[in-house]
Design a protein around this motif. Structure first.
Motif, PDB file in Angstrom:
ATOM      1  N   PRO A   9       0.827  -1.214   0.000  1.00  0.00           N
ATOM      2  CA  PRO A   9       0.000   0.000   0.000  1.00  0.00           C
ATOM      3  C   PRO A   9       0.862   1.265   0.000  1.00  0.00           C
ATOM      4  O   PRO A   9       2.003   1.253   0.475  1.00  0.00           O
ATOM      5  CB  PRO A   9      -0.800  -0.118   1.301  1.00  0.00           C
ATOM      6  CG  PRO A   9      -0.790  -1.578   1.619  1.00  0.00           C
ATOM      7  CD  PRO A   9       0.539  -2.089   1.138  1.00  0.00           C
ATOM      8  N   ALA A  10       0.305   2.343  -0.496  1.00  0.00           N
ATOM      9  CA  ALA A  10       1.014   3.628  -0.542  1.00  0.00           C
ATOM     10  C   ALA A  10       1.423   4.102   0.850  1.00  0.00           C
ATOM     11  O   ALA A  10       2.371   4.876   0.989  1.00  0.00           O
ATOM     12  CB  ALA A  10       0.135   4.682  -1.215  1.00  0.00           C
ATOM     13  N   THR A  11       0.747   3.635   1.877  1.00  0.00           N
ATOM     14  CA  THR A  11       1.059   4.031   3.254  1.00  0.00           C
ATOM     15  C   THR A  11       2.277   3.305   3.815  1.00  0.00           C
ATOM     16  O   THR A  11       2.728   3.626   4.912  1.00  0.00           O
ATOM     17  CB  THR A  11      -0.138   3.732   4.171  1.00  0.00           C
ATOM     18  OG1 THR A  11      -0.492   2.351   4.034  1.00  0.00           O
ATOM     19  CG2 THR A  11      -1.320   4.622   3.835  1.00  0.00           C
ATOM     20  N   HIS A  12       2.790   2.311   3.087  1.00  0.00           N
ATOM     21  CA  HIS A  12       3.887   1.477   3.572  1.00  0.00           C
ATOM     22  C   HIS A  12       5.195   1.808   2.850  1.00  0.00           C
ATOM     23  O   HIS A  12       5.188   2.133   1.669  1.00  0.00           O
ATOM     24  CB  HIS A  12       3.571   0.002   3.335  1.00  0.00           C
ATOM     25  CG  HIS A  12       2.474  -0.530   4.199  1.00  0.00           C
ATOM     26  ND1 HIS A  12       1.237   0.075   4.314  1.00  0.00           N
ATOM     27  CD2 HIS A  12       2.415  -1.627   4.977  1.00  0.00           C
ATOM     28  CE1 HIS A  12       0.480  -0.634   5.135  1.00  0.00           C
ATOM     29  NE2 HIS A  12       1.179  -1.666   5.551  1.00  0.00           N
ATOM     30  N   LEU A  58      -2.777  -0.525  17.527  1.00  0.00           N
ATOM     31  CA  LEU A  58      -3.800   0.035  16.639  1.00  0.00           C
ATOM     32  C   LEU A  58      -3.213   0.395  15.279  1.00  0.00           C
ATOM     33  O   LEU A  58      -3.845   0.176  14.241  1.00  0.00           O
ATOM     34  CB  LEU A  58      -4.484   1.228  17.294  1.00  0.00           C
ATOM     35  CG  LEU A  58      -5.327   0.879  18.527  1.00  0.00           C
ATOM     36  CD1 LEU A  58      -5.880   2.143  19.186  1.00  0.00           C
ATOM     37  CD2 LEU A  58      -6.449  -0.087  18.181  1.00  0.00           C
ATOM     38  N   GLN A  59      -1.978   0.920  15.251  1.00  0.00           N
ATOM     39  CA  GLN A  59      -1.343   1.229  13.967  1.00  0.00           C
ATOM     40  C   GLN A  59      -0.982  -0.059  13.228  1.00  0.00           C
ATOM     41  O   GLN A  59      -1.127  -0.144  12.004  1.00  0.00           O
ATOM     42  CB  GLN A  59      -0.100   2.095  14.178  1.00  0.00           C
ATOM     43  CG  GLN A  59       0.530   2.549  12.875  1.00  0.00           C
ATOM     44  CD  GLN A  59      -0.403   3.427  12.048  1.00  0.00           C
ATOM     45  OE1 GLN A  59      -0.920   4.423  12.555  1.00  0.00           O
ATOM     46  NE2 GLN A  59      -0.632   3.068  10.789  1.00  0.00           N
ATOM     47  N   THR A  60      -0.549  -1.069  13.958  1.00  0.00           N
ATOM     48  CA  THR A  60      -0.240  -2.364  13.343  1.00  0.00           C
ATOM     49  C   THR A  60      -1.493  -2.937  12.695  1.00  0.00           C
ATOM     50  O   THR A  60      -1.446  -3.403  11.544  1.00  0.00           O
ATOM     51  CB  THR A  60       0.322  -3.343  14.397  1.00  0.00           C
ATOM     52  OG1 THR A  60       1.548  -2.805  14.904  1.00  0.00           O
ATOM     53  CG2 THR A  60       0.579  -4.709  13.809  1.00  0.00           C
ATOM     54  N   PHE A  61      -2.616  -2.892  13.404  1.00  0.00           N
ATOM     55  CA  PHE A  61      -3.872  -3.373  12.827  1.00  0.00           C
ATOM     56  C   PHE A  61      -4.230  -2.576  11.570  1.00  0.00           C
ATOM     57  O   PHE A  61      -4.685  -3.144  10.575  1.00  0.00           O
ATOM     58  CB  PHE A  61      -5.017  -3.279  13.840  1.00  0.00           C
ATOM     59  CG  PHE A  61      -4.972  -4.288  14.955  1.00  0.00           C
ATOM     60  CD1 PHE A  61      -4.219  -5.443  14.879  1.00  0.00           C
ATOM     61  CD2 PHE A  61      -5.722  -4.074  16.104  1.00  0.00           C
ATOM     62  CE1 PHE A  61      -4.202  -6.367  15.914  1.00  0.00           C
ATOM     63  CE2 PHE A  61      -5.721  -4.993  17.144  1.00  0.00           C
ATOM     64  CZ  PHE A  61      -4.954  -6.147  17.049  1.00  0.00           C
ATOM     65  N   LYS A  65      -4.676  -4.179   7.913  1.00  0.00           N
ATOM     66  CA  LYS A  65      -5.951  -3.941   7.224  1.00  0.00           C
ATOM     67  C   LYS A  65      -5.734  -3.332   5.842  1.00  0.00           C
ATOM     68  O   LYS A  65      -6.414  -3.694   4.878  1.00  0.00           O
ATOM     69  CB  LYS A  65      -6.835  -3.025   8.075  1.00  0.00           C
ATOM     70  CG  LYS A  65      -8.188  -2.748   7.479  1.00  0.00           C
ATOM     71  CD  LYS A  65      -9.006  -1.830   8.377  1.00  0.00           C
ATOM     72  CE  LYS A  65     -10.349  -1.533   7.729  1.00  0.00           C
ATOM     73  NZ  LYS A  65     -11.081  -0.499   8.456  1.00  0.00           N
ATOM     74  N   ALA A  66      -4.781  -2.410   5.713  1.00  0.00           N
ATOM     75  CA  ALA A  66      -4.508  -1.776   4.419  1.00  0.00           C
ATOM     76  C   ALA A  66      -4.087  -2.819   3.381  1.00  0.00           C
ATOM     77  O   ALA A  66      -4.499  -2.753   2.220  1.00  0.00           O
ATOM     78  CB  ALA A  66      -3.427  -0.711   4.573  1.00  0.00           C
ATOM     79  N   SER A  73      -9.525  -8.250   0.363  1.00  0.00           N
ATOM     80  CA  SER A  73     -10.007  -9.012   1.506  1.00  0.00           C
ATOM     81  C   SER A  73     -10.309  -8.070   2.670  1.00  0.00           C
ATOM     82  O   SER A  73     -10.335  -6.849   2.509  1.00  0.00           O
ATOM     83  CB  SER A  73      -8.938 -10.055   1.889  1.00  0.00           C
ATOM     84  OG  SER A  73      -9.458 -11.007   2.777  1.00  0.00           O
ATOM     85  N   SER A  74     -10.544  -8.640   3.844  1.00  0.00           N
ATOM     86  CA  SER A  74     -10.835  -7.842   5.036  1.00  0.00           C
ATOM     87  C   SER A  74     -10.584  -8.703   6.269  1.00  0.00           C
ATOM     88  O   SER A  74     -10.310  -9.901   6.164  1.00  0.00           O
ATOM     89  CB  SER A  74     -12.299  -7.385   5.030  1.00  0.00           C
ATOM     90  OG  SER A  74     -13.155  -8.496   5.262  1.00  0.00           O
TER      91      SER A  74
END
Length: 134
Positions: A9-12, A58-61, A65-66, A73-74
Protein backbone atom coordinates in the motif's frame (compact mmCIF):
# COMPACT_ATOMS: atom_id res chain seq x y z
CA UNK A 1 -1.00 -22.62 -11.48
CA UNK A 2 -2.19 -19.12 -10.72
CA UNK A 3 0.08 -16.09 -10.64
CA UNK A 4 1.17 -14.39 -7.45
CA UNK A 5 0.42 -10.72 -6.91
CA UNK A 6 2.39 -8.63 -4.42
CA UNK A 7 0.89 -5.72 -2.48
CA UNK A 8 2.55 -2.69 -0.92
CA UNK A 9 0.00 0.00 0.00
CA UNK A 10 1.01 3.63 -0.54
CA UNK A 11 1.06 4.03 3.25
CA UNK A 12 3.89 1.48 3.57
CA UNK A 13 7.61 1.79 2.94
CA UNK A 14 9.33 -0.73 0.70
CA UNK A 15 10.30 -3.84 2.65
CA UNK A 16 13.90 -3.77 3.96
CA UNK A 17 14.72 -7.05 2.15
CA UNK A 18 13.38 -9.02 -0.82
CA UNK A 19 9.88 -9.86 0.42
CA UNK A 20 6.39 -8.52 -0.08
CA UNK A 21 4.10 -6.88 2.48
CA UNK A 22 1.30 -9.04 1.09
CA UNK A 23 1.02 -11.76 -1.53
CA UNK A 24 -2.09 -13.19 -3.13
CA UNK A 25 -2.12 -16.47 -4.99
CA UNK A 26 -5.49 -17.79 -6.07
CA UNK A 27 -7.94 -17.03 -3.29
CA UNK A 28 -5.33 -16.86 -0.51
CA UNK A 29 -3.81 -13.63 0.73
CA UNK A 30 -0.85 -13.74 3.10
CA UNK A 31 0.03 -10.53 4.91
CA UNK A 32 3.63 -10.39 6.11
CA UNK A 33 4.34 -9.38 9.67
CA UNK A 34 3.45 -5.72 10.16
CA UNK A 35 4.54 -3.42 12.96
CA UNK A 36 3.18 -0.12 14.22
CA UNK A 37 4.93 2.23 11.82
CA UNK A 38 3.04 5.41 10.93
CA UNK A 39 2.18 5.93 7.25
CA UNK A 40 5.30 6.34 5.16
CA UNK A 41 6.64 9.79 4.35
CA UNK A 42 9.04 10.00 1.43
CA UNK A 43 12.60 10.62 2.54
CA UNK A 44 11.87 9.77 6.18
CA UNK A 45 12.76 6.63 8.09
CA UNK A 46 9.83 4.55 9.37
CA UNK A 47 8.51 5.90 12.68
CA UNK A 48 6.64 3.91 15.35
CA UNK A 49 3.13 5.20 16.16
CA UNK A 50 4.13 5.81 19.75
CA UNK A 51 5.79 4.26 22.71
CA UNK A 52 2.71 2.48 24.09
CA UNK A 53 1.42 -0.96 23.26
CA UNK A 54 -2.02 0.50 22.44
CA UNK A 55 -0.66 3.06 19.96
CA UNK A 56 1.53 0.51 18.22
CA UNK A 57 -1.14 -2.20 18.17
CA UNK A 58 -3.80 0.03 16.64
CA UNK A 59 -1.34 1.23 13.97
CA UNK A 60 -0.24 -2.36 13.34
CA UNK A 61 -3.87 -3.37 12.83
CA UNK A 62 -4.32 -0.44 10.42
CA UNK A 63 -1.24 -1.55 8.48
CA UNK A 64 -2.47 -5.16 8.21
CA UNK A 65 -5.95 -3.94 7.22
CA UNK A 66 -4.51 -1.78 4.42
CA UNK A 67 -2.86 -4.83 2.86
CA UNK A 68 -5.95 -7.00 3.34
CA UNK A 69 -8.06 -4.38 1.56
CA UNK A 70 -5.55 -3.82 -1.24
CA UNK A 71 -5.59 -7.57 -1.81
CA UNK A 72 -9.40 -7.66 -1.98
CA UNK A 73 -10.01 -9.01 1.51
CA UNK A 74 -10.84 -7.84 5.04
CA UNK A 75 -10.61 -8.85 8.68
CA UNK A 76 -13.89 -10.72 8.11
CA UNK A 77 -12.01 -13.03 5.72
CA UNK A 78 -8.97 -13.64 7.94
CA UNK A 79 -8.61 -17.27 8.92
CA UNK A 80 -5.30 -17.09 10.82
CA UNK A 81 -3.63 -14.24 12.66
CA UNK A 82 -0.27 -14.50 14.37
CA UNK A 83 0.73 -12.01 17.04
CA UNK A 84 4.30 -11.43 18.12
CA UNK A 85 4.79 -9.61 21.44
CA UNK A 86 8.11 -8.56 22.94
CA UNK A 87 6.92 -8.89 26.54
CA UNK A 88 4.81 -11.60 28.16
CA UNK A 89 3.44 -8.93 30.52
CA UNK A 90 1.73 -7.25 27.52
CA UNK A 91 -0.54 -10.25 26.88
CA UNK A 92 -3.52 -9.09 29.02
CA UNK A 93 -3.44 -5.53 27.66
CA UNK A 94 -3.06 -6.80 24.10
CA UNK A 95 -6.14 -9.02 24.56
CA UNK A 96 -8.15 -6.00 25.77
CA UNK A 97 -7.11 -3.99 22.71
CA UNK A 98 -7.86 -6.99 20.48
CA UNK A 99 -11.33 -7.51 21.93
CA UNK A 100 -12.20 -3.81 21.52
CA UNK A 101 -10.89 -3.67 17.96
CA UNK A 102 -12.70 -6.80 16.81
CA UNK A 103 -15.89 -6.24 18.84
CA UNK A 104 -18.01 -5.65 15.71
CA UNK A 105 -16.61 -8.57 13.70
CA UNK A 106 -19.54 -10.40 12.13
CA UNK A 107 -17.73 -13.53 10.91
CA UNK A 108 -16.29 -16.04 13.38
CA UNK A 109 -12.98 -14.78 14.75
CA UNK A 110 -9.81 -15.94 13.01
CA UNK A 111 -7.63 -18.54 14.65
CA UNK A 112 -4.82 -16.80 16.55
CA UNK A 113 -1.39 -17.70 17.83
CA UNK A 114 0.62 -15.44 20.13
CA UNK A 115 4.36 -15.84 20.53
CA UNK A 116 7.04 -13.83 22.33
CA UNK A 117 9.94 -12.51 20.29
CA UNK A 118 12.62 -9.88 20.01
CA UNK A 119 11.84 -6.98 17.66
CA UNK A 120 13.96 -3.96 16.69
CA UNK A 121 14.35 -1.41 19.51
CA UNK A 122 11.17 0.52 20.29
CA UNK A 123 8.80 -1.96 18.60
CA UNK A 124 6.45 -3.91 20.87
CA UNK A 125 4.15 -5.88 18.55
CA UNK A 126 4.02 -7.48 15.12
CA UNK A 127 1.01 -9.08 13.43
CA UNK A 128 0.62 -11.19 10.29
CA UNK A 129 -2.54 -12.62 8.74
CA UNK A 130 -3.78 -15.22 6.28
CA UNK A 131 -7.08 -14.48 4.57
CA UNK A 132 -9.30 -15.97 1.91
CA UNK A 133 -10.37 -13.72 -0.93
CA UNK A 134 -13.84 -14.39 -2.37
Amino acid sequence: MSDKTAYTPATHTAPPAKFSHGVRKGNLLQVAGQVGFLPAEEGKAPTPAGPTLREQTLQTFANVKAILEEGGSSWEDAIMIRVYLTDVAHFPEFNEIWNEYFADLKAPAAARTTVYVGLPPGLLVEVDALAVVD
